[in-house]
Scaffold this motif. Structure first.
Motif, PDB file in Angstrom:
ATOM      1  N   THR A  28       6.251 -10.384  15.994  1.00  0.00           N
ATOM      2  CA  THR A  28       6.174 -10.948  14.651  1.00  0.00           C
ATOM      3  C   THR A  28       6.582 -12.415  14.642  1.00  0.00           C
ATOM      4  O   THR A  28       5.928 -13.256  14.022  1.00  0.00           O
ATOM      5  N   ARG A  84       8.966  -9.607   2.183  1.00  0.00           N
ATOM      6  CA  ARG A  84      10.148  -8.866   1.743  1.00  0.00           C
ATOM      7  C   ARG A  84       9.787  -7.589   0.971  1.00  0.00           C
ATOM      8  O   ARG A  84      10.670  -6.823   0.592  1.00  0.00           O
ATOM      9  N   ILE A  85       8.492  -7.391   0.719  1.00  0.00           N
ATOM     10  CA  ILE A  85       8.053  -6.215  -0.022  1.00  0.00           C
ATOM     11  C   ILE A  85       7.625  -5.129   0.956  1.00  0.00           C
ATOM     12  O   ILE A  85       6.902  -5.401   1.921  1.00  0.00           O
ATOM     13  N   ASP A  86       8.055  -3.919   0.726  1.00  0.00           N
ATOM     14  CA  ASP A  86       7.645  -2.786   1.558  1.00  0.00           C
ATOM     15  C   ASP A  86       6.142  -2.585   1.400  1.00  0.00           C
ATOM     16  O   ASP A  86       5.639  -2.435   0.293  1.00  0.00           O
ATOM     17  N   TYR A  87       5.421  -2.590   2.519  1.00  0.00           N
ATOM     18  CA  TYR A  87       3.964  -2.491   2.420  1.00  0.00           C
ATOM     19  C   TYR A  87       3.511  -1.160   1.830  1.00  0.00           C
ATOM     20  O   TYR A  87       2.385  -1.034   1.348  1.00  0.00           O
ATOM     21  N   HIS A  88       4.369  -0.157   1.842  1.00  0.00           N
ATOM     22  CA  HIS A  88       4.005   1.115   1.205  1.00  0.00           C
ATOM     23  C   HIS A  88       3.892   0.951  -0.314  1.00  0.00           C
ATOM     24  O   HIS A  88       3.132   1.662  -0.965  1.00  0.00           O
ATOM     25  N   ALA A  89       4.661   0.016  -0.877  1.00  0.00           N
ATOM     26  CA  ALA A  89       4.567  -0.248  -2.318  1.00  0.00           C
ATOM     27  C   ALA A  89       3.222  -0.878  -2.659  1.00  0.00           C
ATOM     28  O   ALA A  89       2.655  -0.630  -3.729  1.00  0.00           O
ATOM     29  N   LYS A  91       0.470  -0.165  -1.292  1.00  0.00           N
ATOM     30  CA  LYS A  91      -0.554   0.873  -1.237  1.00  0.00           C
ATOM     31  C   LYS A  91      -0.848   1.435  -2.618  1.00  0.00           C
ATOM     32  O   LYS A  91      -2.000   1.742  -2.948  1.00  0.00           O
ATOM     33  N   ASP A 316       3.753   3.715  11.182  1.00  0.00           N
ATOM     34  CA  ASP A 316       2.806   4.714  10.691  1.00  0.00           C
ATOM     35  C   ASP A 316       1.394   4.137  10.695  1.00  0.00           C
ATOM     36  O   ASP A 316       1.170   2.973  11.038  1.00  0.00           O
ATOM     37  N   GLY A 319       0.750   0.953   8.409  1.00  0.00           N
ATOM     38  CA  GLY A 319       1.196  -0.293   9.015  1.00  0.00           C
ATOM     39  C   GLY A 319       0.292  -0.719  10.160  1.00  0.00           C
ATOM     40  O   GLY A 319      -0.014  -1.903  10.324  1.00  0.00           O
TER      41      GLY A 319
END
Length: 370
Positions: A28, A84-89, A91, A316, A319
């Protein structure tokens, strides 16, 4: 004796430190540094390629450079915010994002800004190109569908909403007209499906259908057919449709091994069209030579390698597919642009990520990797 022991320990520590020294501690971080290096090279190239045009038409030789840097700052801020945002959010909101981008494309059809014979921009206080934003939407939509299926071991099928939306978006972009971006949008979605494990029968259907559609749309408009003819023999059309390719090849060839020097290339003096956007790589090769071109190619190859590592380490399927989509977005545009500039494929107007001037494109490429 104590001093000698201390020196030995210090020496061993120095050896260990050298062995453990790395430019970056994670893939990253590598992607971030490579992006910054590419942008720095691109900023120098944008100024060198545009200062003649900007000075004569806009009375400000730094006009495009200042806009390029401003856009980069906006993209960098967006990158750190979204990181800073969870990529699941994300979705949960992908469907709304996809719908919004289609609405923006429809808005371009009715109230878009015309420039150079095309209608591709919207002006809502800020002028931007919705077709670039669609690329992000395609990544989110495709990853949201493919990721859970990878986790659950379920089969992937083309007959699904993300693919249909990419086709609709591609069609709307084609009408602007912008075949290059439309191809990137649909191709981005298809590559993600293929890498996720598309069944063989659908792969065969896909390649057959793609060949038929590309053949049809290539010759459906006269200007596209002219571009194909000019691509096959640009020197026979060097005063018309082959002009861009010929001037691009002349610029690259005249750079030699070390280049003519920054600011010393002649192609930007109204010989090469769009020297700071679509053909920025030609100007770079002319002024920085073979060495400069290879540095950019190596950095882009490293970007792809580290992007693949990030995808491989993802927790997962969602991601994994988001990382794959972002990598394919940058790599795909880079391959198409460099192939276009060197005459390997016809001119279709796709910018080189981080090197070409282009506000919306730069912001989208940076946010894709946040």
């Amino acid at each position: 004796m104590m001093l000698g022991a201390g020196e030995v320990k210090k020496g061993r520590g120095a050896v260990n430190m050298n062995r453990n020294f790395r430019l970056w501690v994670s893939p990253t971080e590598a992607v971030l540094y490579i992006t910054l290096i590419l942008f720095a090279i691109g900023a120098v190239n944008v100024f060198s390629a545009s200062f003649v045009l900007a000075g004569q038409l806009l009375n400000d030789s730094y006009f495009f450079l200042k806009r390029h840097i401003l856009t980069f700052i906006i993209g960098l801020i967006g990158l750190f915010i979204i990181a800073r945002i969870d990529y699941h959010a994300l979705k949960r909101h992908r469907s709304w994002f996809g719908l919004l981008t289609v609405i923006l494309l429809v808005a371009v059809e009715f109230s878009g800004v015309d420039a150079n014979g095309a209608r591709r921009w919207l002006n809502i206080g800020v002028k931007f190109q919705p077709s670039e934003v669609v690329k992000l939407a395609v990544i989110f939509l495709a990853a949201g569908y493919l990721g859970p299926r990878i986790d659950r071991g379920r089969p992937v099928t083309l007959f699904s909403a993300p693919f249909y939306i990419s086709l609709i978006a591609g069609y709307l972009v084609m009408k602007q007209p912008d075949m290059g971006t439309a191809t990137i949008i649909i191709g981005l979605c298809l590559v993600m499906y293929i890498l996720a494990g598309l069944p063989r029968d659908q792969l065969i259907l896909l390649f057959a259908g793609s060949a038929a559609l590309i053949s049809y749309y290539t010759y459906a408009a006269a200007y596209r057919a002219d571009r194909i003819s000019a691509w096959l023999n640009p020197w026979a059309y060097q005063q018309s449709t082959g002009y861009q390719t010929v001037q691009s090849l002349l610029a690259i060839g005249s750079g030699g091994f070390f280049g003519t020097g920054l600011g010393m290339g002649a192609s930007k003096f109204y010989y090469l069209p769009e020297p700071h956007t679509d053909f920025a790589f030609a100007v770079l090769c002319q002024e920085m030579g073979f060495i400069g071109g290879m540095v950019v190619l190596i950095l882009l190859a490293m970007f792809v390698c580290y992007g693949g590592q990030i995808a491989g380490r993802a927790a997962d399927g969602l991601g994994k597919m988001l990382a794959i989509g972002a990598t394919v977005l940058v790599a795909g545009q880079a391959v198409v642009n460099i192939a276009m500039v060197t005459g390997v494929i016809p001119v279709i107007g796709v910018p080189l990520p981080f090197i070409s001037f282009g506000g919306t494109s730069l912001v989208v490429n940076m946010r894709a990797w946040s």
